[in-house]
Motif scaffolding. Structure first.
Motif, PDB file in Angstrom:
ATOM      1  N   LEU A 211       0.829  -1.211   0.000  1.00 47.47           N
ATOM      2  CA  LEU A 211       0.000   0.000   0.000  1.00 47.47           C
ATOM      3  C   LEU A 211       0.861   1.258   0.000  1.00 47.47           C
ATOM      4  CD1 LEU A 211      -2.846  -1.041   2.477  1.00 47.47           C
ATOM      5  CD2 LEU A 211      -2.967  -0.870  -0.024  1.00 47.47           C
ATOM      6  N   GLY A 212       1.978   1.234   0.687  1.00 45.94           N
ATOM      7  CA  GLY A 212       2.900   2.371   0.663  1.00 45.94           C
ATOM      8  C   GLY A 212       3.554   2.531  -0.700  1.00 45.94           C
ATOM      9  N   ALA A 213       3.972   1.419  -1.292  1.00 40.66           N
ATOM     10  CA  ALA A 213       4.643   1.459  -2.591  1.00 40.66           C
ATOM     11  C   ALA A 213       3.719   1.970  -3.691  1.00 40.66           C
ATOM     12  CB  ALA A 213       5.167   0.070  -2.956  1.00 40.66           C
ATOM     13  N   THR A 214       2.433   1.656  -3.601  1.00 37.11           N
ATOM     14  CA  THR A 214       1.482   2.073  -4.630  1.00 37.11           C
ATOM     15  C   THR A 214       0.884   3.447  -4.345  1.00 37.11           C
ATOM     16  OG1 THR A 214      -0.283   0.853  -3.497  1.00 37.11           O
ATOM     17  CG2 THR A 214       0.865  -0.281  -5.310  1.00 37.11           C
ATOM     18  N   GLY A 215       1.310   4.071  -3.252  1.00 43.52           N
ATOM     19  CA  GLY A 215       0.853   5.426  -2.944  1.00 43.52           C
ATOM     20  C   GLY A 215      -0.444   5.501  -2.171  1.00 43.52           C
ATOM     21  N   HIS A 216      -0.944   4.385  -1.679  1.00 43.14           N
ATOM     22  CA  HIS A 216      -2.189   4.387  -0.917  1.00 43.14           C
ATOM     23  C   HIS A 216      -1.978   4.743   0.550  1.00 43.14           C
ATOM     24  CE1 HIS A 216      -3.314   2.136  -4.526  1.00 43.14           C
ATOM     25  NE2 HIS A 216      -4.490   2.710  -4.331  1.00 43.14           N
ATOM     26  N   LEU A 217      -0.782   4.529   1.055  1.00 43.77           N
ATOM     27  CA  LEU A 217      -0.405   4.938   2.406  1.00 43.77           C
ATOM     28  C   LEU A 217       0.867   5.756   2.309  1.00 43.77           C
ATOM     29  CD1 LEU A 217      -0.833   1.706   4.580  1.00 43.77           C
ATOM     30  CD2 LEU A 217      -2.299   3.725   4.570  1.00 43.77           C
ATOM     31  N   ALA A 218       1.092   6.615   3.291  1.00 41.16           N
ATOM     32  CA  ALA A 218       2.345   7.367   3.331  1.00 41.16           C
ATOM     33  C   ALA A 218       3.491   6.374   3.425  1.00 41.16           C
ATOM     34  CB  ALA A 218       2.353   8.308   4.531  1.00 41.16           C
ATOM     35  N   PRO A 219       4.559   6.593   2.663  1.00 39.89           N
ATOM     36  CA  PRO A 219       5.698   5.676   2.737  1.00 39.89           C
ATOM     37  C   PRO A 219       6.249   5.602   4.158  1.00 39.89           C
ATOM     38  CG  PRO A 219       5.921   7.151   0.876  1.00 39.89           C
ATOM     39  CD  PRO A 219       4.760   7.647   1.705  1.00 39.89           C
ATOM     40  N   PHE A 220       6.654   4.429   4.567  1.00 35.80           N
ATOM     41  CA  PHE A 220       7.180   4.224   5.907  1.00 35.80           C
ATOM     42  C   PHE A 220       8.213   3.128   5.858  1.00 35.80           C
ATOM     43  CE2 PHE A 220       4.008   1.003   5.508  1.00 35.80           C
ATOM     44  CZ  PHE A 220       4.559  -0.079   6.160  1.00 35.80           C
ATOM     45  N   PHE A 221       8.912   2.989   6.933  1.00 35.68           N
ATOM     46  CA  PHE A 221       9.793   1.842   7.096  1.00 35.68           C
ATOM     47  C   PHE A 221       9.561   1.286   8.477  1.00 35.68           C
ATOM     48  CE2 PHE A 221      12.187   5.288   8.889  1.00 35.68           C
ATOM     49  CZ  PHE A 221      12.868   4.733   9.957  1.00 35.68           C
ATOM     50  N   ARG A 222       9.943   0.030   8.674  1.00 34.34           N
ATOM     51  CA  ARG A 222       9.849  -0.595   9.984  1.00 34.34           C
ATOM     52  C   ARG A 222      11.227  -0.591  10.603  1.00 34.34           C
ATOM     53  NH1 ARG A 222       6.331  -4.667   7.292  1.00 34.34           N
ATOM     54  NH2 ARG A 222       4.248  -4.088   7.873  1.00 34.34           N
ATOM     55  N   ASP A 223      11.323  -0.084  11.815  1.00 34.45           N
ATOM     56  CA  ASP A 223      12.627  -0.099  12.472  1.00 34.45           C
ATOM     57  C   ASP A 223      12.911  -1.489  13.018  1.00 34.45           C
ATOM     58  OD1 ASP A 223      11.268  -0.364  14.887  1.00 34.45           O
ATOM     59  OD2 ASP A 223      11.506   1.744  15.429  1.00 34.45           O
ATOM     60  N   LYS A 224      14.020  -1.661  13.714  1.00 36.21           N
ATOM     61  CA  LYS A 224      14.428  -2.984  14.182  1.00 36.21           C
ATOM     62  C   LYS A 224      13.442  -3.614  15.146  1.00 36.21           C
ATOM     63  CE  LYS A 224      19.253  -2.131  13.382  1.00 36.21           C
ATOM     64  NZ  LYS A 224      20.563  -1.916  13.914  1.00 36.21           N
ATOM     65  N   ARG A 225      12.601  -2.819  15.788  1.00 39.53           N
ATOM     66  CA  ARG A 225      11.585  -3.347  16.704  1.00 39.53           C
ATOM     67  C   ARG A 225      10.285  -3.679  15.978  1.00 39.53           C
ATOM     68  NH1 ARG A 225      13.413   1.410  19.046  1.00 39.53           N
ATOM     69  NH2 ARG A 225      11.452   2.313  18.390  1.00 39.53           N
ATOM     70  N   GLY A 226      10.222  -3.400  14.669  1.00 38.58           N
ATOM     71  CA  GLY A 226       9.001  -3.659  13.910  1.00 38.58           C
ATOM     72  C   GLY A 226       8.026  -2.501  13.964  1.00 38.58           C
ATOM     73  N   THR A 227       8.442  -1.360  14.509  1.00 38.71           N
ATOM     74  CA  THR A 227       7.580  -0.185  14.612  1.00 38.71           C
ATOM     75  C   THR A 227       7.546   0.534  13.273  1.00 38.71           C
ATOM     76  OG1 THR A 227       8.280   0.049  16.900  1.00 38.71           O
ATOM     77  CG2 THR A 227       7.210   1.961  15.895  1.00 38.71           C
ATOM     78  N   GLU A 228       6.348   0.961  12.844  1.00 38.61           N
ATOM     79  CA  GLU A 228       6.228   1.689  11.590  1.00 38.61           C
ATOM     80  C   GLU A 228       6.646   3.135  11.806  1.00 38.61           C
ATOM     81  OE1 GLU A 228       2.250   1.283  10.165  1.00 38.61           O
ATOM     82  OE2 GLU A 228       2.333  -0.886  10.210  1.00 38.61           O
ATOM     83  N   ASN A 229       7.424   3.669  10.881  1.00 40.12           N
ATOM     84  CA  ASN A 229       7.867   5.057  10.928  1.00 40.12           C
ATOM     85  C   ASN A 229       7.684   5.672   9.557  1.00 40.12           C
ATOM     86  OD1 ASN A 229       9.152   5.324  13.653  1.00 40.12           O
ATOM     87  ND2 ASN A 229      10.236   3.536  12.872  1.00 40.12           N
TER      88      ASN A 229
END
Length: 189
Positions: A149-167
Motif C-alpha cells: 500500500l505504501g509502494a502504490t501510494g495508498h499509504l504514506a511511505p514508511f519503514f519498519r525499524d528494528k523493533r518492527g515499529t512503523e515510521n
C-alpha cells in the motif's frame, strides 16, 4: 534454475546484492474503486495466509511479464476483465523478506476499476471496500500489505525499524538489511 540478482542497495550500507529465485517473484495489485481499496480474505482452502486480508497477488509464471500476470490474476481472483479496469499503474518493485528471511521480488500495481461488485474465485471467501487508512483496522492482515500500500501510494511511505515499529519518512522507502524489512528497487528483472 535462473536466479534474479538485484543490485546492492546503498541505503542499507551493506553493499550486498539479493539473489531471488524465479519461484519467489510475484505480483501484488491493489484494486481501487471510487477512492476505496478492496481487501480480500484468503479462503480456508488456501494453504498460505488462509483467513488473512490482503490484496490480489500471484506468482509470475515463466515466460509471462509482470503486467500480463497481474491482468490474469485480476481476472482469476476478482473477475475483473480488461473493460472493467480504467487504469492499471505499475508501482515500484520491492524486495520483501518473509518470516523465514527469504527474499521475494514483488511487482506492485494499482488497478482502478469501474465495478463495485467483484466475482471471487475459490482463493477468497470475502472482500471489503475500505480506505487504505482504515485497512489498518483489519487485524488479521498479511504482514506485507502496508509495504504494498505504501509502494502504490495508498499509504504514506514508511519503514519498519528494528523493533518492527512503523515510521513515516518524507523521502519515501529506505532500504534495510534484514528481518521483515524491504528495499525499494528501481528496475525489474
Amino acid at each position: 534454475m535462473t536466479i534474479i540478482t538485484t543490485p546492492p542497495d546503498p541505503a542499507s550500507g551493506n553493499g550486498v546484492s539479493t539473489e531471488i529465485p524465479p519461484e519467489r517473484i510475484v505480483v501484488a495489485a491493489v484494486v481501487e474503486w471510487r477512492g476505496k481499496i478492496a481487501l480480500f480474505r484468503r479462503s480456508r482452502l488456501i494453504g498460505n495466509d488462509s483467513g488473512m486480508w490482503h490484496c490480489i497477488s500471484g506468482f509470475v509464471e515463466p515466460g509471462v511479464t509482470p503486467q500480463e500476470q497481474v491482468v490474469a490474476e485480476l481476472f482469476e481472483e476478482a473477475g475483473l476483465q480488461a473493460e472493467d479496469i480504467s487504469d492499471l499503474r505499475q508501482g515500484p518493485v520491492l524486495v520483501l523478506a518473509d518470516g523465514r528471511g527469504a527474499s521475494w521480488l514483488v511487482h506492485t500495481f494499482t488497478a482502478v476499476t469501474n465495478r463495485r461488485r467483484l466475482c471471487l474465485n475459490w482463493e477468497h471467501d470475502s472482500y471489503r471496500w475500505t480506505t487504505a487508512q482504515k485497512g489498518k483496522r483489519f487485524t488479521n492482515r498479511v504482514s506485507w500489505l502496508e509495504d504494498v500500500l505504501g509502494a502504490t501510494g495508498h499509504l504514506a511511505p514508511f519503514f519498519r525499524d528494528k523493533r518492527g515499529t512503523e515510521n513515516c519518512t518524507a523521502e519515501g522507502f529506505r532500504g534495510k538489511a534484514a528481518g521483515n524489512q524491504h528495499k525499494s528497487q528501481q528496475g525489474t528483472r
